[in-house]
Design a protein around this motif. Structure first.
Motif, PDB file in Angstrom:
ATOM      1  N   GLU A 298       0.722  -1.141  -0.037  1.00  0.00           N
ATOM      2  CA  GLU A 298       0.131   0.102  -0.057  1.00  0.00           C
ATOM      3  C   GLU A 298       0.973   1.377   0.110  1.00  0.00           C
ATOM      4  N   LYS A 299       2.270   1.060   0.113  1.00  0.00           N
ATOM      5  CA  LYS A 299       3.114   2.395   0.234  1.00  0.00           C
ATOM      6  C   LYS A 299       4.071   2.229  -0.732  1.00  0.00           C
ATOM      7  N   LEU A 300       3.733   1.280  -1.865  1.00  0.00           N
ATOM      8  CA  LEU A 300       5.038   1.038  -2.820  1.00  0.00           C
ATOM      9  C   LEU A 300       5.537   2.076  -3.630  1.00  0.00           C
ATOM     10  N   GLU A 301       7.001   2.263  -3.679  1.00  0.00           N
ATOM     11  CA  GLU A 301       7.497   3.007  -4.516  1.00  0.00           C
ATOM     12  C   GLU A 301       8.667   2.016  -5.411  1.00  0.00           C
ATOM     13  N   ILE A 302       8.964   2.097  -6.582  1.00  0.00           N
ATOM     14  CA  ILE A 302       9.845   1.204  -7.049  1.00  0.00           C
ATOM     15  C   ILE A 302      10.830   1.935  -8.022  1.00  0.00           C
ATOM     16  N   TYR A 303      11.941   1.415  -8.490  1.00  0.00           N
ATOM     17  CA  TYR A 303      13.095   1.910  -9.293  1.00  0.00           C
ATOM     18  C   TYR A 303      13.647   0.726  -9.772  1.00  0.00           C
ATOM     19  N   LEU A 304      13.961   0.936 -11.180  1.00  0.00           N
ATOM     20  CA  LEU A 304      14.377  -0.251 -12.206  1.00  0.00           C
ATOM     21  C   LEU A 304      15.854   0.150 -12.459  1.00  0.00           C
ATOM     22  N   ARG A 305      16.817  -0.780 -12.521  1.00  0.00           N
ATOM     23  CA  ARG A 305      18.078  -0.603 -13.130  1.00  0.00           C
ATOM     24  C   ARG A 305      18.089  -1.646 -14.188  1.00  0.00           C
ATOM     25  N   ALA A 306      18.675  -1.246 -15.487  1.00  0.00           N
ATOM     26  CA  ALA A 306      18.974  -2.422 -16.639  1.00  0.00           C
ATOM     27  C   ALA A 306      20.367  -2.423 -16.584  1.00  0.00           C
ATOM     28  N   PHE A 307      20.875  -3.590 -17.220  1.00  0.00           N
ATOM     29  CA  PHE A 307      22.367  -3.660 -17.388  1.00  0.00           C
ATOM     30  C   PHE A 307      22.356  -4.437 -18.716  1.00  0.00           C
ATOM     31  N   LYS A 308      22.779  -4.004 -19.871  1.00  0.00           N
ATOM     32  CA  LYS A 308      22.597  -4.575 -21.070  1.00  0.00           C
ATOM     33  C   LYS A 308      23.689  -5.776 -21.090  1.00  0.00           C
ATOM     34  N   TYR A 309      24.909  -5.561 -20.838  1.00  0.00           N
ATOM     35  CA  TYR A 309      25.838  -6.566 -20.845  1.00  0.00           C
ATOM     36  C   TYR A 309      25.605  -7.866 -20.120  1.00  0.00           C
ATOM     37  N   GLU A 310      25.208  -7.557 -18.966  1.00  0.00           N
ATOM     38  CA  GLU A 310      24.633  -8.690 -17.885  1.00  0.00           C
ATOM     39  C   GLU A 310      23.269  -9.210 -18.403  1.00  0.00           C
ATOM     40  N   LYS A 311      22.793  -8.569 -19.153  1.00  0.00           N
ATOM     41  CA  LYS A 311      21.329  -8.924 -19.555  1.00  0.00           C
ATOM     42  C   LYS A 311      20.255  -9.056 -18.180  1.00  0.00           C
TER      43      LYS A 311
ATOM     44  N   PRO B  37      18.403   1.786 -25.824  1.00  0.00           N
ATOM     45  CA  PRO B  37      19.008   2.920 -25.211  1.00  0.00           C
ATOM     46  C   PRO B  37      19.747   2.881 -24.035  1.00  0.00           C
ATOM     47  N   GLU B  38      20.610   3.786 -23.521  1.00  0.00           N
ATOM     48  CA  GLU B  38      21.218   3.761 -22.449  1.00  0.00           C
ATOM     49  C   GLU B  38      20.865   5.379 -21.979  1.00  0.00           C
ATOM     50  N   GLY B  39      20.737   5.481 -20.532  1.00  0.00           N
ATOM     51  CA  GLY B  39      20.307   6.810 -19.990  1.00  0.00           C
ATOM     52  C   GLY B  39      19.419   6.735 -18.934  1.00  0.00           C
ATOM     53  N   PHE B  40      18.867   8.026 -18.782  1.00  0.00           N
ATOM     54  CA  PHE B  40      17.954   8.031 -17.623  1.00  0.00           C
ATOM     55  C   PHE B  40      16.689   8.214 -18.042  1.00  0.00           C
ATOM     56  N   TYR B  41      15.875   7.185 -17.825  1.00  0.00           N
ATOM     57  CA  TYR B  41      14.496   7.313 -18.240  1.00  0.00           C
ATOM     58  C   TYR B  41      13.210   7.209 -17.093  1.00  0.00           C
ATOM     59  N   HIS B  42      12.283   7.075 -17.521  1.00  0.00           N
ATOM     60  CA  HIS B  42      10.978   6.769 -16.672  1.00  0.00           C
ATOM     61  C   HIS B  42      10.127   6.051 -17.667  1.00  0.00           C
ATOM     62  N   ILE B  43       9.223   5.252 -17.087  1.00  0.00           N
ATOM     63  CA  ILE B  43       7.838   4.483 -17.862  1.00  0.00           C
ATOM     64  C   ILE B  43       6.926   5.561 -18.053  1.00  0.00           C
TER      65      ILE B  43
ATOM     66  N   ILE C 115       7.997   6.215 -12.547  1.00  0.00           N
ATOM     67  CA  ILE C 115       8.817   5.159 -12.197  1.00  0.00           C
ATOM     68  C   ILE C 115       9.868   5.113 -12.821  1.00  0.00           C
ATOM     69  N   PRO C 116      11.243   5.596 -12.185  1.00  0.00           N
ATOM     70  CA  PRO C 116      12.186   5.667 -12.925  1.00  0.00           C
ATOM     71  C   PRO C 116      12.853   4.408 -13.340  1.00  0.00           C
ATOM     72  N   VAL C 117      13.672   4.584 -14.610  1.00  0.00           N
ATOM     73  CA  VAL C 117      14.351   3.207 -15.196  1.00  0.00           C
ATOM     74  C   VAL C 117      15.753   3.806 -15.743  1.00  0.00           C
ATOM     75  N   THR C 118      16.781   3.345 -15.271  1.00  0.00           N
ATOM     76  CA  THR C 118      18.091   3.764 -15.546  1.00  0.00           C
ATOM     77  C   THR C 118      18.613   2.520 -16.339  1.00  0.00           C
ATOM     78  N   VAL C 119      19.055   2.868 -17.654  1.00  0.00           N
ATOM     79  CA  VAL C 119      19.706   1.883 -18.572  1.00  0.00           C
ATOM     80  C   VAL C 119      21.073   1.877 -18.637  1.00  0.00           C
ATOM     81  N   TYR C 120      22.122   1.041 -18.126  1.00  0.00           N
ATOM     82  CA  TYR C 120      23.420   0.937 -18.101  1.00  0.00           C
ATOM     83  C   TYR C 120      23.950   0.006 -19.220  1.00  0.00           C
TER      84      TYR C 120
END
Length: 247
Positions: A54-67, A108-114, A186-191
């Motif tokens: 009921e109090k949820l906040e989330i963040y996603l980090r993606a790593f291309k090399y490690e998949k 893409p790589e960089g700082f994004y959000h859904i 919802i932030p998404v950072t793609v590395y």
């Protein structure tokens, strides 16, 4: 305006209505299936890390090399995120480095959000990230940047981040719950990879002549280090040069 654009536009509007997002998403059979199969597991994962749904906040980090895509969560009002789960990216395309034009097959790589959810996606369920962002529009090929980059199911890609249908049900549910709790972005950072000191050093040495990549990776490295140390999101400011200020 095609059917996909109509769906995305309608759902983006509905996402601005607090407490109504989940209700509207559950009008779709795939979302109802996701809740039937995954809701208990989602609650269990959060409870194990002392996060209340009921109090949820989330963040996603993606790593291309490690998949991999990492899911982090915290209770609203808290500063520190906790790692909840890591999802395998089951197919990739392109090379390390940012996406700069339509048709380059780059993730893409960089700082994004859904910025949109599609419960009737051709790729089972999908969540679009806001590519091109401000940096991409400055540094990319004008008028030919492409778009519709998503985290989705179906395990195919020409620039997206796909996971299996089974896992997109769970991740999509996490994101619905966060939106329904009032998380506007919802932030998404793609590395390119996990930017440990050693990995960063190796990347910079290998691609030292490609300044566009090295500049972006330097900015991403600053954000990676700050999050790794504090488990809280750094403030990212997009500069007129296409670079970023990280605080």
């Amino acid at each position: 305006m095609n059917k996909l654009v109509l769906i995305l536009t309608a759902l983006l509007f509905l996402s601005l209505m607090p407490g109504k997002f989940k209700e509207n998403q559950k009008r779709y059979s795939r979302v109802r299936t996701a809740y039937a199969e995954k809701e208990a597991g989602v609650i269990k994962l959060l409870t194990e890390k002392s996060v209340e749904i009921e109090k949820l906040e989330i963040y996603l980090r993606a790593f291309k090399y490690e998949k991999e895509i990492e899911l982090w969560a915290r209770n609203k009002g808290e500063k520190k995120f906790k790692l909840i789960k890591i999802y395998d990216v089951c197919r990739t395309s392109g090379r390390l480095g940012p996406k700069r034009k339509e048709g380059d097959f780059q993730i893409p790589e960089g700082f994004y959000h859904i910025d949109a959810f599609n419960p009737a996606s051709s790729y089972y369920l999908s969540m679009r990230i806001n590519y091109p962002n401000k940096s991409d529009r400055i540094l990319g090929y004008k008028q030919k940047l492409g778009g519709n980059i998503c985290i989705h199911g179906n395990c195919v890609t020409i620039g997206c981040l796909p996971i299996t249908d089974n896992e997109i049900k769970e991740l999509y549910l996490f994101c619905i719950e966060a939106k329904d709790c009032g998380q506007s972005n919802i932030p998404v950072t793609v590395y390119p990879a996990r930017l440990t000191n050693n990995n960063y050093k190796n990347l910079v040495e290998k691609y030292n002549s490609e300044k566009d990549k090295v500049n972006l990776w330097t900015d991403l490295k600053a954000a990676y280090d700050k999050f790794s140390e504090s488990k809280s999101l750094p403030t990212v400011t997009f500069l007129q040069s296409g670079r970023h200020e990280i605080k």
